[in-house]
Scaffold this motif. Structure first.
Motif, PDB file in Angstrom:
ATOM      1  N   GLY A 172       0.812  -1.219   0.000  1.00  0.00           N
ATOM      2  CA  GLY A 172       0.000   0.000   0.000  1.00  0.00           C
ATOM      3  C   GLY A 172       0.840   1.261   0.000  1.00  0.00           C
ATOM      4  N   ILE A 173       1.877   1.280   0.822  1.00  0.00           N
ATOM      5  CA  ILE A 173       2.725   2.475   0.938  1.00  0.00           C
ATOM      6  C   ILE A 173       3.490   2.737  -0.357  1.00  0.00           C
ATOM      7  N   ILE A 174       4.123   1.716  -0.915  1.00  0.00           N
ATOM      8  CA  ILE A 174       4.915   1.891  -2.130  1.00  0.00           C
ATOM      9  C   ILE A 174       4.027   2.275  -3.309  1.00  0.00           C
ATOM     10  N   PHE A 175       2.856   1.661  -3.405  1.00  0.00           N
ATOM     11  CA  PHE A 175       1.952   2.025  -4.495  1.00  0.00           C
ATOM     12  C   PHE A 175       1.555   3.492  -4.388  1.00  0.00           C
ATOM     13  N   ILE A 210       0.942   6.809 -11.929  1.00  0.00           N
ATOM     14  CA  ILE A 210       1.139   6.246 -13.262  1.00  0.00           C
ATOM     15  C   ILE A 210       0.225   5.051 -13.542  1.00  0.00           C
ATOM     16  N   TYR A 211      -0.543   4.625 -12.544  1.00  0.00           N
ATOM     17  CA  TYR A 211      -1.472   3.516 -12.760  1.00  0.00           C
ATOM     18  C   TYR A 211      -2.847   3.929 -12.261  1.00  0.00           C
ATOM     19  N   ASN A 212      -3.715   4.267 -13.194  1.00  0.00           N
ATOM     20  CA  ASN A 212      -5.062   4.728 -12.855  1.00  0.00           C
ATOM     21  C   ASN A 212      -6.093   3.991 -13.702  1.00  0.00           C
ATOM     22  N   PRO A 213      -6.400   2.741 -13.373  1.00  0.00           N
ATOM     23  CA  PRO A 213      -7.381   1.981 -14.154  1.00  0.00           C
ATOM     24  C   PRO A 213      -8.788   2.505 -13.931  1.00  0.00           C
ATOM     25  N   ASP A 214      -9.703   2.075 -14.796  1.00  0.00           N
ATOM     26  CA  ASP A 214     -11.102   2.467 -14.619  1.00  0.00           C
ATOM     27  C   ASP A 214     -11.977   1.222 -14.558  1.00  0.00           C
ATOM     28  N   GLY A 215     -13.261   1.435 -14.333  1.00  0.00           N
ATOM     29  CA  GLY A 215     -14.197   0.322 -14.279  1.00  0.00           C
ATOM     30  C   GLY A 215     -13.930  -0.613 -13.114  1.00  0.00           C
ATOM     31  N   ILE A 216     -14.152  -1.888 -13.345  1.00  0.00           N
ATOM     32  CA  ILE A 216     -13.990  -2.865 -12.269  1.00  0.00           C
ATOM     33  C   ILE A 216     -12.526  -3.006 -11.863  1.00  0.00           C
ATOM     34  N   LYS A 217     -11.589  -2.713 -12.780  1.00  0.00           N
ATOM     35  CA  LYS A 217     -10.176  -2.784 -12.414  1.00  0.00           C
ATOM     36  C   LYS A 217      -9.818  -1.693 -11.410  1.00  0.00           C
ATOM     37  N   ALA A 218     -10.545  -0.587 -11.444  1.00  0.00           N
ATOM     38  CA  ALA A 218     -10.314   0.468 -10.454  1.00  0.00           C
ATOM     39  C   ALA A 218     -10.716  -0.019  -9.068  1.00  0.00           C
ATOM     40  N   ILE A 219     -11.804  -0.798  -9.008  1.00  0.00           N
ATOM     41  CA  ILE A 219     -12.247  -1.370  -7.734  1.00  0.00           C
ATOM     42  C   ILE A 219     -11.199  -2.359  -7.226  1.00  0.00           C
ATOM     43  N   ALA A 220     -10.721  -3.227  -8.115  1.00  0.00           N
ATOM     44  CA  ALA A 220      -9.691  -4.203  -7.731  1.00  0.00           C
ATOM     45  C   ALA A 220      -8.421  -3.493  -7.289  1.00  0.00           C
TER      46      ALA A 220
END
Length: 218
Positions: free
Chosen positions: A94-97, A104-114
């Motif tokens: 969590g901290i490193i992310f 640089i990683y901003n998914p959308d939809g259900i991948k955003a939930i995951a």
């Protein structure tokens, strides 16, 4: 036999971790198949990520400890050396992310939930569980050093994998771009972060355990 509430809480955490990981695999497989890749390609790629491996670790440990706490595996997973390693590792995720990868990683939809589950909800939930339901087993000062074994094995596997396929899962470990000296320096820095988190995690559980014991005694 009726289960204690803590086991239901732990089961919920485990199910959330499973959901996050399975969602990542499902969406990645569908995308890769559409691009002409295979399911095997997807597994090889995703299992190279510390986030995926650690959330799998959480899912396996949490569900086993919740559903079969008295089994041989349940006892192993609930020991401070294993459960504390899981907590430390997922908090590190969590901290490193948040510090290095969230921009640089901003998914959308259900991948955003995951993504939110894998990098925020699960780490916070595991740390909270660890502090609210502290282990009663002894935990020497040296215990956090055992928690370094898992990230060390990961680092070694990534180094070997990178030499074989020329690809690295994270830019700060990418030898092909950074060179060995800088990648190694970054790796040492990350190990120090894991160690610091480990000692904080150990101190936190000792503090909450003492507080609970004082409340019981009074």
């Amino acid at each position: 036999m009726k289960k204690e509430p803590k086991y239901w809480i732990l089961l919920l955490i485990g199910l959330l971790a499973w959901f996050g990981v399975i969602t990542d695999f499902t969406t990645a497989i569908n995308k890769d198949l559409a691009s002409g890749l295979t399911v095997g390609d997807t597994f090889i790629r995703l299992l190279g990520y510390y986030t995926i491996l650690t959330n799998l670790f959480v899912a396996l440990v949490a569900t086993t400890c919740a559903l079969r706490p008295n089994s041989s595996w349940g006892k192993v997973f609930s020991s401070p050396k294993v459960f504390g390693c899981v907590v430390t590792s997922i908090v590190f995720v969590g901290i490193i992310f948040h510090l290095l990868l969230s921009d640089i990683y901003n998914p959308d939809g259900i991948k955003a939930i995951a993504n939110y589950l894998n990098h925020y909800i699960t780490p916070i939930a595991m740390l909270t569980y660890w502090l609210v339901f502290p282990t009663k087993q002894p935990m020497p000062v040296s215990t956090p050093f055992y928690w370094e074994i898992y990230p060390l094995l990961y680092a070694e596997s990534i180094a070997i994998r990178g030499e074989m396929i020329g690809k690295y899962p994270y830019f700060f470990l990418d030898v092909s771009t950074l060179g060995y000296p800088q990648a190694l320096l970054n790796g040492v820095g990350l190990f120090l972060v894991v160690a610091a988190i480990g000692f904080v995690v150990r101190a936190g559980v000792h503090y909450t355990s003492r507080r609970q014991n004082l409340v019981v005694e009074n």
